[in-house]
Design a protein around this motif. Structure first.
Motif, PDB file in Angstrom:
ATOM      1  N   GLN A  20     -26.597 -30.623 -19.784  1.00 53.21           N
ATOM      2  CA  GLN A  20     -25.388 -29.796 -19.775  1.00 53.21           C
ATOM      3  C   GLN A  20     -24.231 -30.404 -18.987  1.00 53.21           C
ATOM      4  N   LEU A  21     -24.468 -31.467 -18.269  1.00 48.99           N
ATOM      5  CA  LEU A  21     -23.412 -32.081 -17.460  1.00 48.99           C
ATOM      6  C   LEU A  21     -22.624 -33.087 -18.301  1.00 48.99           C
ATOM      7  N   ASN A  22     -21.801 -32.573 -19.184  1.00 46.42           N
ATOM      8  CA  ASN A  22     -21.071 -33.410 -20.137  1.00 46.42           C
ATOM      9  C   ASN A  22     -19.973 -34.253 -19.502  1.00 46.42           C
ATOM     10  N   ASP A  23     -19.275 -33.732 -18.508  1.00 45.01           N
ATOM     11  CA  ASP A  23     -18.165 -34.447 -17.892  1.00 45.01           C
ATOM     12  C   ASP A  23     -18.549 -35.110 -16.577  1.00 45.01           C
ATOM     13  N   VAL A  24     -19.838 -35.353 -16.411  1.00 42.54           N
ATOM     14  CA  VAL A  24     -20.366 -35.946 -15.187  1.00 42.54           C
ATOM     15  C   VAL A  24     -21.289 -37.094 -15.572  1.00 42.54           C
ATOM     16  N   ALA A  25     -21.163 -38.227 -14.879  1.00 41.48           N
ATOM     17  CA  ALA A  25     -22.094 -39.339 -15.085  1.00 41.48           C
ATOM     18  C   ALA A  25     -23.394 -38.996 -14.354  1.00 41.48           C
ATOM     19  N   VAL A  26     -24.481 -38.945 -15.087  1.00 43.65           N
ATOM     20  CA  VAL A  26     -25.769 -38.547 -14.519  1.00 43.65           C
ATOM     21  C   VAL A  26     -26.696 -39.755 -14.421  1.00 43.65           C
ATOM     22  N   VAL A  27     -27.306 -39.918 -13.239  1.00 44.64           N
ATOM     23  CA  VAL A  27     -28.391 -40.881 -13.064  1.00 44.64           C
ATOM     24  C   VAL A  27     -29.574 -40.097 -12.512  1.00 44.64           C
ATOM     25  N   GLY A  28     -30.760 -40.517 -12.890  1.00 45.84           N
ATOM     26  CA  GLY A  28     -31.939 -39.767 -12.493  1.00 45.84           C
ATOM     27  C   GLY A  28     -32.908 -40.571 -11.654  1.00 45.84           C
ATOM     28  N   PHE A  29     -33.595 -39.845 -10.768  1.00 50.09           N
ATOM     29  CA  PHE A  29     -34.660 -40.426  -9.944  1.00 50.09           C
ATOM     30  C   PHE A  29     -35.939 -39.664 -10.226  1.00 50.09           C
ATOM     31  N   SER A  30     -37.023 -40.392 -10.447  1.00 55.04           N
ATOM     32  CA  SER A  30     -38.326 -39.790 -10.666  1.00 55.04           C
ATOM     33  C   SER A  30     -39.360 -40.494  -9.801  1.00 55.04           C
ATOM     34  N   GLU A  31     -40.348 -39.719  -9.410  1.00 55.22           N
ATOM     35  CA  GLU A  31     -41.466 -40.311  -8.679  1.00 55.22           C
ATOM     36  C   GLU A  31     -42.482 -40.919  -9.626  1.00 55.22           C
ATOM     37  N   VAL A  32     -42.470 -40.502 -10.883  1.00 57.30           N
ATOM     38  CA  VAL A  32     -43.532 -40.893 -11.809  1.00 57.30           C
ATOM     39  C   VAL A  32     -43.050 -41.507 -13.119  1.00 57.30           C
ATOM     40  N   ASP A  33     -41.863 -41.145 -13.569  1.00 60.61           N
ATOM     41  CA  ASP A  33     -41.373 -41.597 -14.868  1.00 60.61           C
ATOM     42  C   ASP A  33     -40.625 -42.915 -14.713  1.00 60.61           C
ATOM     43  N   GLU A  34     -41.272 -43.989 -15.090  1.00 57.18           N
ATOM     44  CA  GLU A  34     -40.679 -45.311 -14.917  1.00 57.18           C
ATOM     45  C   GLU A  34     -39.523 -45.576 -15.862  1.00 57.18           C
ATOM     46  N   THR A  35     -39.288 -44.693 -16.844  1.00 55.02           N
ATOM     47  CA  THR A  35     -38.137 -44.854 -17.726  1.00 55.02           C
ATOM     48  C   THR A  35     -36.868 -44.241 -17.121  1.00 55.02           C
ATOM     49  N   ALA A  36     -36.998 -43.531 -15.998  1.00 55.53           N
ATOM     50  CA  ALA A  36     -35.832 -42.960 -15.319  1.00 55.53           C
ATOM     51  C   ALA A  36     -34.963 -44.093 -14.777  1.00 55.53           C
ATOM     52  N   ASP A  37     -33.707 -43.786 -14.479  1.00 55.23           N
ATOM     53  CA  ASP A  37     -32.801 -44.802 -13.933  1.00 55.23           C
ATOM     54  C   ASP A  37     -33.372 -45.418 -12.660  1.00 55.23           C
ATOM     55  N   PHE A  38     -34.000 -44.577 -11.835  1.00 53.51           N
ATOM     56  CA  PHE A  38     -34.628 -45.037 -10.594  1.00 53.51           C
ATOM     57  C   PHE A  38     -35.984 -44.369 -10.469  1.00 53.51           C
ATOM     58  N   CYS A  39     -36.977 -45.123 -10.005  1.00 50.05           N
ATOM     59  CA  CYS A  39     -38.332 -44.598  -9.865  1.00 50.05           C
ATOM     60  C   CYS A  39     -38.957 -45.247  -8.642  1.00 50.05           C
ATOM     61  N   GLY A  40     -39.699 -44.449  -7.880  1.00 49.42           N
ATOM     62  CA  GLY A  40     -40.349 -45.017  -6.713  1.00 49.42           C
ATOM     63  C   GLY A  40     -40.937 -43.962  -5.816  1.00 49.42           C
ATOM     64  N   ASP A  41     -41.341 -44.396  -4.633  1.00 47.01           N
ATOM     65  CA  ASP A  41     -41.931 -43.514  -3.640  1.00 47.01           C
ATOM     66  C   ASP A  41     -40.823 -42.654  -3.039  1.00 47.01           C
ATOM     67  N   ALA A  42     -40.849 -41.375  -3.335  1.00 52.39           N
ATOM     68  CA  ALA A  42     -39.787 -40.455  -2.923  1.00 52.39           C
ATOM     69  C   ALA A  42     -39.764 -40.195  -1.423  1.00 52.39           C
ATOM     70  N   ARG A  43     -40.769 -40.682  -0.701  1.00 45.80           N
ATOM     71  CA  ARG A  43     -40.815 -40.449   0.746  1.00 45.80           C
ATOM     72  C   ARG A  43     -40.312 -41.633   1.554  1.00 45.80           C
ATOM     73  N   LYS A  44     -39.732 -42.644   0.884  1.00 41.99           N
ATOM     74  CA  LYS A  44     -39.250 -43.836   1.580  1.00 41.99           C
ATOM     75  C   LYS A  44     -37.748 -44.022   1.341  1.00 41.99           C
ATOM     76  N   ALA A  45     -36.992 -44.153   2.414  1.00 38.14           N
ATOM     77  CA  ALA A  45     -35.537 -44.297   2.320  1.00 38.14           C
ATOM     78  C   ALA A  45     -35.133 -45.510   1.486  1.00 38.14           C
ATOM     79  N   ALA A  46     -35.880 -46.601   1.595  1.00 41.43           N
ATOM     80  CA  ALA A  46     -35.535 -47.811   0.844  1.00 41.43           C
ATOM     81  C   ALA A  46     -35.516 -47.562  -0.661  1.00 41.43           C
ATOM     82  N   THR A  47     -36.298 -46.611  -1.120  1.00 40.34           N
ATOM     83  CA  THR A  47     -36.364 -46.271  -2.543  1.00 40.34           C
ATOM     84  C   THR A  47     -35.010 -45.790  -3.059  1.00 40.34           C
ATOM     85  N   TYR A  48     -34.213 -45.177  -2.192  1.00 43.47           N
ATOM     86  CA  TYR A  48     -32.960 -44.544  -2.616  1.00 43.47           C
ATOM     87  C   TYR A  48     -31.718 -45.400  -2.394  1.00 43.47           C
ATOM     88  N   MET A  49     -31.839 -46.532  -1.761  1.00 47.03           N
ATOM     89  CA  MET A  49     -30.656 -47.305  -1.380  1.00 47.03           C
ATOM     90  C   MET A  49     -29.760 -47.617  -2.583  1.00 47.03           C
TER      91      MET A  49
END
Length: 190
Positions: A20-49
């Motif tokens: 539904q976010l048509n006028d917003v650029a969306v990127v996704g983070f997943s702990e399990v779905d490796e097809t997401a824009d970003f994927c990794g251990d959600a409990r580590k800061a380095a994962t989000y840099m």
């Protein structure tokens, strides 16, 4: 264009929000779905840099246990990059015994610990000194209503569930308009 990072992009509500976010650029983070824009251990800061770079808004649809660790990691990454964002966080109703009735939390075995982690997750978001909105829904796709009612923090909350689609619309509105900045709002049916 506004850029929104959706944490837990593999979750059903997050999927509805992203569509539904048509006028917003969306990127996704997943702990399990490796097809997401970003994927990794959600409990580590380095994962989000990389995930938080250039982001204006974060929507956290992390559900279940360890939300506090995950949000601490996100805000650590933001601090390291000296970056400010507005956060919309999904939590749950019942964190402060404000619910008039009994709630269940599907998939959660240790409810006391779960609610403690939710409270601490909210505290992390609040103390980051960045704009935020906490949404505390009661969701039930079997009996939930499409009509929503928003209830301010500290007010009694009836056990009147909304559908996932109705809650997703509230999230989208909050991301786009920021109507309830620095507030914690319960989301239930009318």
């Amino acid at each position: 264009m506004t850029k929104c990072l959706i944490l837990g992009i593999d979750q059903p509500v997050a999927q509805l929000v992203a569509k539904q976010l048509n006028d917003v650029a969306v990127v996704g983070f997943s702990e399990v779905d490796e097809t997401a824009d970003f994927c990794g251990d959600a409990r580590k800061a380095a994962t989000y840099m990389e995930a938080v770079k250039g982001v204006d808004i974060i929507y956290s649809d992390f559900i279940g246990m360890d939300v506090d660790w995950k949000l601490e990691a996100v805000f650590t990454a933001l601090r390291k990059q000296q970056q400010t964002v507005r956060t919309v966080m999904r939590s749950v109703a019942g964190i402060d015994q404000e619910v008039d009735g009994t709630l269940t939390y599907p998939g959660i075995i240790d409810i006391k610990e779960f609610l403690k982690q939710q409270r601490y997750g909210i505290k992390i978001v609040d103390e980051a000194e960045m704009p935020y909105t906490v949404l505390r829904p009661i969701i039930d796709d079997q009996s939930g209503s499409a009509q929503v009612q928003l209830i301010n923090e500290g007010q009694p909350v009836p056990v009147k569930p909304v559908s996932a689609a109705a809650f997703a619309q509230v999230v989208v509105d909050e991301i786009q308009n920021g109507t309830h900045v620095n507030q914690s709002i319960a989301v239930v049916s009318k």
